[in-house]
Every structure is written in C-alpha cells, then in structure tokens.
Write a protein that holds these residues in place. Structure first.
Motif, short mmCIF file in Angstrom:
data_model
loop_
_atom_site.label_atom_id
_atom_site.label_comp_id
_atom_site.label_asym_id
_atom_site.label_seq_id
_atom_site.Cartn_x
_atom_site.Cartn_y
_atom_site.Cartn_z
N HIS A 36 0.83 -1.20 0.00
CA HIS A 36 0.00 0.00 0.00
C HIS A 36 0.87 1.25 0.00
O HIS A 36 1.96 1.27 0.58
CB HIS A 36 -0.91 0.00 1.23
CG HIS A 36 -2.03 0.99 1.15
ND1 HIS A 36 -1.86 2.32 1.46
CD2 HIS A 36 -3.34 0.85 0.80
CE1 HIS A 36 -3.01 2.97 1.30
NE2 HIS A 36 -3.92 2.09 0.90
N ARG A 38 0.66 3.81 1.63
CA ARG A 38 0.92 4.42 2.93
C ARG A 38 2.37 4.22 3.37
O ARG A 38 2.91 5.01 4.14
CB ARG A 38 -0.03 3.86 3.99
CG ARG A 38 0.22 2.42 4.40
CD ARG A 38 -0.63 2.03 5.60
NE ARG A 38 -2.04 2.03 5.28
CZ ARG A 38 -2.71 0.94 4.90
NH1 ARG A 38 -2.07 -0.23 4.76
NH2 ARG A 38 -3.99 1.00 4.63
N TYR A 159 0.60 10.61 -3.63
CA TYR A 159 -0.69 11.17 -3.18
C TYR A 159 -1.01 12.46 -3.95
O TYR A 159 -1.13 13.53 -3.36
CB TYR A 159 -0.66 11.45 -1.68
CG TYR A 159 -0.81 10.20 -0.84
CD1 TYR A 159 -2.05 9.77 -0.41
CD2 TYR A 159 0.31 9.44 -0.50
CE1 TYR A 159 -2.19 8.62 0.36
CE2 TYR A 159 0.19 8.29 0.26
CZ TYR A 159 -1.07 7.88 0.69
OH TYR A 159 -1.20 6.73 1.43
N LYS A 166 -0.20 14.64 3.77
CA LYS A 166 0.84 13.62 3.70
C LYS A 166 2.23 14.26 3.59
O LYS A 166 3.17 13.81 4.24
CB LYS A 166 0.58 12.71 2.49
CG LYS A 166 -0.77 11.98 2.53
CD LYS A 166 -0.83 11.01 3.69
CE LYS A 166 -2.08 10.13 3.66
NZ LYS A 166 -3.33 10.88 3.88
#
Length: 460
Positions: A36, A38, A159, A166
């Motif tokens: 992912h 993230r 992103y 972020k």
C-alpha cells in the motif's frame, strides 16, 4: 477529453482532461510496488527523522564542541549555515538526476546515509575546524539534501489528489527526529564522552536512513490513484475537498516553463525569508535563553518543544491546507512566524519562562509549517512529473537562508544584540507574507482557484 488505451498487456490507460493534461489511471499502488502507498509516507518520514538532528539539534552541541575542540562560536554557527547551504543547494541537481533516472531513490538514500555518518565522524575527530567544515557542512549537508529532496517528492507523487497532509507529515520527520538528541547533546554529552557519543549517533542515524531508503519506489510518470477519477469530482469527501481548494496543475511544467510563469521567483523569495527566520531561531534560541538567565534545562526543553511543535505543525498545516487552501495557510504561517519572533524576544527580556516556552512553540509551528506549504504548492502549480526539479529550484533558497539565518544572524546579534536581531527576523517573515499575496496558480483563472465548481462535470 480524450482517452488513449494502452496495449492490452498493460493494466492502465491514459486520459487527457480539457487542459491537455495526461493522467495514467487503472493501476493500484499494490500493482506497482506490491504494498500500500501508505508505506511511501511512513518510510520517507523515518528517513527524514534520520537527518534532522544535524540541523535542529546542532546548536545544542555548540558548547561542548566549543570547549572540546577550541572552535569559536562564530565558526560553529557558520558551520551550521554552510551545512544548510549545501543541504538546500543539492535539491535542484538531485531532482534533475532523479527525474532522468540516473539517480534512483534508493541510491539517493544510501548516499544520504553515508553523508550523515561522515558528518558526525567529522564533528568527533576533526583535528581542525576546516576538516569539520568539509565533513559536516559539505558531506553531511549534501547527504541530508539528497534525503530531503527524495522523501518530500516521493510522497507527493504517491498522493497527487491530497498531498498536503501527507507531505506535511513526512516533512515533520525533519524536526521530530532531533528531539532526543537535543537532550543528549545538552544534558549528557560533555568533553569526556563527546567522541563516542557523536560516532554512535552517526552510525545509528545512517542505519535509519539506509533502512528506510532500501524500500523506496517511484510511481510511473502521470500516475493517478485508481480509485479517483481525475476527470470527475471524486466520491471521497477528503479528495473532493482537497482538489476543490487546490486544483491540480493545468499541465506538467518543465523547469524552464515553471520559471517562465514567474511564480518560482515569488516562492523562492518567500521561502528565503521564512526559512532564514526559522534557521535563525534554531541557531540562536539556546544562546538567547542562556543570556536571559533561564536554566539550561529550561532552554533545552524550549528547544525540544520547538522541534516537536515544528514537526507537528508541518503535518497539521498540511492537513489544513487540504481543507482551506495552500495560499491561505501560507499567509497564516508567515504571520504566525513573524509575530512569534517578537514574542520570544519580549518574553525573554521580561524573564517570563511560561511565555518564553509558549512563544518558542509557536515559532516552531510557523518555522516548520512553511516547508510542506511550498512543497505541496509547487506540485499543485507545476505538476508531479518534474516536481523534484521544480521544488529543487524553490528549495534552493536555502543556499542563502542558511547563511542569512545562522552566519549573518551571528553578525547581526554581535552588531545589534538579540533585540535588533529578533525584530529584524519578525519583520522579514511579515514581508514574506505580503509578497505571498501575489501567488496564483499558473494557467488557471483566479476565480477557479478560489471557488472551483463543486459539481460533477460529466467527463470534462
């Protein structure tokens, strides 16, 4: 709107909006890197923590270095200023090399880890101040610059639809990581143990940077998350709000095209002013607190709180900018940073410890929040594909801000005292806010930046 289908073997397609900008859609983050996205927030955050102590904790080691090596205070402050010069100066060439494919993200992080270790080794064992300048200011500064440029631009690429929060979170690592070392350098390190303390810190931080960087991976050019349609208003309320307040760039600007808009020069000047004020505070808050008679523990606590709030402020202001707009938040930050300089001075002169701590934290918030604003705004204005280069041009203002904040700051303090220096710093930040009023997104009518159409456009 046009759609270009990729060959059937590839799981993506390219679409073009009414401005002619191309988006690559259909691939998920897991498709590209097996995990992912993230992780491309968490790992850059860790990498940023690994380089932060060289800037934010360095002033806390000043007294020990002065006594142990016999270096005078001016040398040490100039050492920090030149470190910032090289840290900011490599952003543009690193960006160019990164985007050309000749300097992959993982390799940039390994170079950063090596520079981090060399810097601390030089502070511990340099027989003269010149070698310390070379080892710490030059090699550690360039290594930190490579890490900074890689981490900040990495998260913006992954992103593109809501990069503010972020980017701010990752940027915050550049302050958080210094907190334990402020206390180590102030309360534990002395002339009897400084060599092994500095070398141990260098080894540990180099390992942190190398570990984080070993997992880095860039997304493809023009990539857009598969769950967000770039041609329609997103269903996700967070992405919808962020894109309404901060519309994506109308095209992918090259460095030359970005310069041609004139916005780069405005950003460069504003970051020069605000970054110089931030570095001035980092370099001189400890000496100022000592001169005002505050106990060493209080001064260290103030500096640590400044670093904590500095890091927190980057994440908070990034999140707020997604909700209320980058420019609006940038103006707010310039105001806060400027007024807090006056507050630090007045609270110190009044001997008010609680107010000194409060103003220090507010200054930390403002000093940290400026960086994610410019990082996110650069991508908003000029696109993601060349963001490492474009932000490198803006961030290169640290070439001068480090010298102005630390080196020239010491000259101003010697000539005008802390009072004149803090008044000058506060006024400089307010000037940056006035100049920032002239920032608008290139290629887009001003009203669409302020009040974009919140309704679906049906494929436009």
């Amino acid at each position: 709107m046009t759609t270009t289908e990729a060959p059937s073997a590839l799981p993506y397609r390219e679409v073009t909006d009414k401005n002619g900008r191309t988006f690559r859609i259909g691939e998920s983050d897991v498709d590209i890197m097996g995990r992912h996205r993230r992780w491309m927030v968490i790992l850059p955050w860790i990498g940023m923590m690994g380089i932060s102590s060289a800037e934010y904790a360095f002033a806390s080691a000043e007294e020990t270095l002065h006594t142990a090596h016999g270096w005078n205070s001016s040398h040490i402050f100039w050492m920090m200023g030149i470190w910032v010069l090289f840290q900011g100066g490599v952003a543009f060439p690193v960006g160019k090399l990164r985007e050309s494919g000749r300097f992959p993200a993982r390799q940039a992080m390994m170079w950063g880890a090596l520079g981090t270790f060399i810097g601390y080794l030089a502070l511990a064992y340099s027989p003269n101040v010149i070698l310390a300048y070379i080892g710490f200011s030059v090699f550690s500064g360039m290594g930190a610059g490579a890490v900074y440029a890689t981490c900040v631009n990495m998260v913006g690429k992954w992103y593109p639809e809501r990069r503010g929060g972020k980017t701010g979170f990752v940027n915050g690592g550049f302050a958080y990581g210094s907190v334990p070392f402020v206390f180590i350098f102030t309360g534990y390190m002395d002339t009897s143990n400084f060599k092994w303390v500095l070398v141990s810190v260098g080894i540990f931080l180099a390992a942190v940077v190398a570990f984080a960087g070993s997992f880095f991976k860039d997304p493809p050019k023009n990539w857009w998350p598969d769950h967000v349609d770039p041609l329609k208003v997103p269903d996700d309320p967070r992405a919808r709000r962020a894109l309404a307040k901060n519309p994506p760039a109308v095209k992918q600007y090259s460095a030359k095209e970005a310069l041609g808009t004139g916005r780069v020069y405005i950003m460069w000047f504003c970051l020069l002013c605000t970054s110089g004020v931030n570095i001035f505070g980092i370099a001189f808050q400890v000496p100022f607190g000592n001169e005002m008679g505050f106990a060493g523990g209080i001064v260290a606590t103030a500096m640590s709180l400044k670093a904590i709030v500095n890091g927190t402020g980057r994440g908070v202001i990034g999140w707020l900018s997604d909700r209320y707009g980058r420019k609006q938040c940038l103006l707010f930050v310039c105001l806060v940073l400027g007024l807090s300089q006056f507050g630090i001075l007045l609270s110190g002169e009044a001997g008010s410890m609680p107010l000194f701590l409060l103003c220090s934290m507010i200054s930390g918030f403002g000093g940290g929040a400026i960086f994610p604003m410019f990082a996110a705004m650069t991508a908003d204005y000029f696109g993601e594909n060349n963001n490492a280069t474009n932000y490198g041009m803006v961030y290169s203002s640290k070439l001068l801000s480090g010298i102005a904040g630390a080196g020239l700051g010491s000259m101003v303090v010697n000539a005008w005292g802390f009072g004149g220096a803090f008044w000058l710093a506060g006024s400089t930040s307010l000037l940056a806010g006035v100049v920032a009023l002239f920032l608008t997104q290139p290629g887009r009518p001003r009203k669409s930046v302020i009040k974009p159409n919140p309704q679906p456009t049906g494929g436009e």
